[in-house]
Enzyme design. Structure first.
Site, PDB file in Angstrom:
ATOM      1  N   GLY A   1       2.006   2.431  10.706  1.00  0.00           N
ATOM      2  CA  GLY A   1       2.982   3.511  10.557  1.00  0.00           C
ATOM      3  C   GLY A   1       3.624   3.927  11.871  1.00  0.00           C
ATOM      4  O   GLY A   1       4.306   4.942  11.943  1.00  0.00           O
TER       5      GLY A   1
ATOM      6  N   SER B   1       2.894  -2.057  10.361  1.00  0.00           N
ATOM      7  CA  SER B   1       4.333  -2.172  10.643  1.00  0.00           C
ATOM      8  C   SER B   1       4.880  -3.577  10.374  1.00  0.00           C
ATOM      9  O   SER B   1       5.802  -4.025  11.056  1.00  0.00           O
ATOM     10  CB  SER B   1       4.640  -1.715  12.074  1.00  0.00           C
ATOM     11  OG  SER B   1       4.237  -0.366  12.252  1.00  0.00           O
TER      12      SER B   1
ATOM     13  N   GLU C   1      -6.736   5.159   7.414  1.00  0.00           N
ATOM     14  CA  GLU C   1      -6.458   6.577   7.113  1.00  0.00           C
ATOM     15  C   GLU C   1      -7.652   7.219   6.413  1.00  0.00           C
ATOM     16  O   GLU C   1      -7.944   8.398   6.627  1.00  0.00           O
ATOM     17  CB  GLU C   1      -5.170   6.689   6.272  1.00  0.00           C
ATOM     18  CG  GLU C   1      -3.949   6.423   7.133  1.00  0.00           C
ATOM     19  CD  GLU C   1      -2.781   5.801   6.390  1.00  0.00           C
ATOM     20  OE1 GLU C   1      -2.750   5.844   5.149  1.00  0.00           O
ATOM     21  OE2 GLU C   1      -1.891   5.254   7.077  1.00  0.00           O
TER      22      GLU C   1
ATOM     23  N   ASN D   1       0.884  -1.172   0.000  1.00  0.00           N
ATOM     24  CA  ASN D   1       0.000   0.000   0.000  1.00  0.00           C
ATOM     25  C   ASN D   1       0.913   1.211   0.000  1.00  0.00           C
ATOM     26  O   ASN D   1       1.475   1.561   1.034  1.00  0.00           O
ATOM     27  CB  ASN D   1      -0.894  -0.034   1.253  1.00  0.00           C
ATOM     28  CG  ASN D   1      -1.708   1.243   1.394  1.00  0.00           C
ATOM     29  OD1 ASN D   1      -1.859   1.996   0.429  1.00  0.00           O
ATOM     30  ND2 ASN D   1      -2.230   1.494   2.590  1.00  0.00           N
TER      31      ASN D   1
ATOM     32  N   GLU E   1      -5.965  -4.632  10.304  1.00  0.00           N
ATOM     33  CA  GLU E   1      -4.939  -3.630  10.576  1.00  0.00           C
ATOM     34  C   GLU E   1      -5.281  -2.882  11.863  1.00  0.00           C
ATOM     35  O   GLU E   1      -6.074  -1.931  11.840  1.00  0.00           O
ATOM     36  CB  GLU E   1      -4.851  -2.634   9.418  1.00  0.00           C
ATOM     37  CG  GLU E   1      -4.484  -3.265   8.093  1.00  0.00           C
ATOM     38  CD  GLU E   1      -3.752  -2.286   7.186  1.00  0.00           C
ATOM     39  OE1 GLU E   1      -2.698  -2.648   6.682  1.00  0.00           O
ATOM     40  OE2 GLU E   1      -4.225  -1.150   7.011  1.00  0.00           O
TER      41      GLU E   1
ATOM     42  N   LYS F   1       0.302   4.282  -0.427  1.00  0.00           N
ATOM     43  CA  LYS F   1      -0.262   5.530   0.139  1.00  0.00           C
ATOM     44  C   LYS F   1       0.067   6.701  -0.802  1.00  0.00           C
ATOM     45  O   LYS F   1       0.109   6.513  -2.009  1.00  0.00           O
ATOM     46  CB  LYS F   1       0.252   5.741   1.556  1.00  0.00           C
ATOM     47  CG  LYS F   1       0.051   4.479   2.425  1.00  0.00           C
ATOM     48  CD  LYS F   1       0.249   4.690   3.878  1.00  0.00           C
ATOM     49  CE  LYS F   1       0.005   3.379   4.615  1.00  0.00           C
ATOM     50  NZ  LYS F   1       0.043   3.505   6.053  1.00  0.00           N
TER      51      LYS F   1
ATOM     52  N   HIS G   1      -9.442   1.786   4.337  1.00  0.00           N
ATOM     53  CA  HIS G   1      -8.192   1.888   5.107  1.00  0.00           C
ATOM     54  C   HIS G   1      -8.418   2.843   6.286  1.00  0.00           C
ATOM     55  O   HIS G   1      -9.164   3.808   6.172  1.00  0.00           O
ATOM     56  CB  HIS G   1      -7.070   2.403   4.198  1.00  0.00           C
ATOM     57  CG  HIS G   1      -5.741   2.315   4.866  1.00  0.00           C
ATOM     58  ND1 HIS G   1      -5.292   3.286   5.726  1.00  0.00           N
ATOM     59  CD2 HIS G   1      -4.784   1.358   4.823  1.00  0.00           C
ATOM     60  CE1 HIS G   1      -4.100   2.920   6.186  1.00  0.00           C
ATOM     61  NE2 HIS G   1      -3.775   1.757   5.660  1.00  0.00           N
TER      62      HIS G   1
HETATM   63  P1  PGA Z   1       2.588   0.327   7.632  1.00  0.00           P
HETATM   64  O1  PGA Z   1       1.172   0.561   6.932  1.00  0.00           O
HETATM   65  O2  PGA Z   1       3.103  -1.005   7.127  1.00  0.00           O
HETATM   66  O3  PGA Z   1       3.442   1.485   7.182  1.00  0.00           O
HETATM   67  O4  PGA Z   1       2.351   0.313   9.103  1.00  0.00           O
HETATM   68  C1  PGA Z   1       0.280  -0.509   6.747  1.00  0.00           C
HETATM   69  C2  PGA Z   1      -0.950   0.012   6.073  1.00  0.00           C
HETATM   70  O5  PGA Z   1      -1.337   1.149   6.344  1.00  0.00           O
HETATM   71  O6  PGA Z   1      -1.563  -0.692   5.250  1.00  0.00           O
END
Ligand code: PGA
Length: 257
Positions: free
Chosen positions: A177, A217, A101, A13, A171, A15, A99
């Protein structure tokens, strides 16, 4: 236990990262590194502006391309939005929906996640639907309630046949993140709970056929342990998907997982 019943899927992903030349460079680097990973579905979910480039660069390889969102209407006065038909016409096969976010910063709700999921499926796109609890919700010990609610609402009205085409990404919001990964046991516990919820809503055979990813992460160092768990069938990878070598290590961990 039932891992052979479903496909391991590792999805990056990206982003809001990478211009077109940067996207091309990263995908060119990823392609040869993952070419031998035939048993794993490898996906890069990239910004809308990179989709056409990404589809062209990965043509003929085993890397599939996904978008990071999709609108639920077919067309019309929705300034700034992208429809499922626009994505499939480009050769896009997957789309990330709901997601955290999007839920946190852009007002996404379970109702709109449900509408987007149905629109994606109707157009032939495979949705990667994200669910996960906030830190506060975990601390209050309501993780299972939160996840069950999201699964019920996000897939409301989705047939058993269609849910088998869907991917669910667990998630935990506190792990995205932040560098804080759920332990492999925590990830397994919730992924197994998601499967049990699907078994109640549909049936066990349907639940056993759905790929459930962990995300938050996940990196080259912790992927193997997470992916060794019986209900963790893959990963949705943010930061580590922007580094070709790290992403490849995670893909290969899924081959062995
Ligand atoms: P990350 O993000 O691996 O940077 O924690 C995962 C995601 O948002 O899908």
């Amino acid at each position: 236990m039932n891992k052979s019943l479903r496909k391991a899927i590792i999805a990056g992903n990206w982003k809001m990262n990478k211009t077109r030349p940067e996207a091309k460079e990263l995908l060119e680097a990823i392609k040869p590194l993952v070419a031998d990973a035939k048993d794993v579905e490898v996906i890069a979910c990239v910004p809308f502006t990179n989709l056409e480039t990404a589809v062209n660069v990965t043509a003929g390889s085993n890397v599939k391309i996904g978008a990071e969102n999709v609108h639920f209407e077919k067309s019309g006065a929705f300034t700034g939005e992208i429809s499922a038909d626009m994505l499939t016409e480009l050769g896009v096969e997957y789309v990330v929906i709901g997601h955290s976010e999007r839920r946190q910063y852009f007002g996404e709700t379970d109702e709109t996640v449900n509408k987007r999921t149905k629109a994606a499926l109707a157009a032939g796109l495979k949705p990667i639907v994200c669910v996960g609890e906030l830190l506060w919700e975990r601390e209050c010990d309501i993780t299972e309630e939160v996840i069950a609610r999201q699964i019920k609402l996000d897939f409301f009205g989705v047939s058993a046949e269609d849910i088998k085409k869907s991917v669910i990404a667990y998630e935990p919001v506190w792990a995205i993140g932040t560098g804080k990964t759920a332990t492999a046991d925590q990830a397994q516990e919730v992924c197994a709970f998601i499967r049990a919820t699907l078994a109640k809503l549909y049936d066990q055979a349907t639940a056993d056929a759905v790929t459930i990813q962990y995300g938050g992460s996940m990196n080259a160092g912790n992927a193997a342990e997470l992916l060794s768990k019986p209900d963790v069938d893959g990963g949705l990878i943010g930061g580590a998907s922007l580094k070709a070598n790290d992403f490849s290590v995670i893909v290969h961990a899924a081959v062995n997982g």
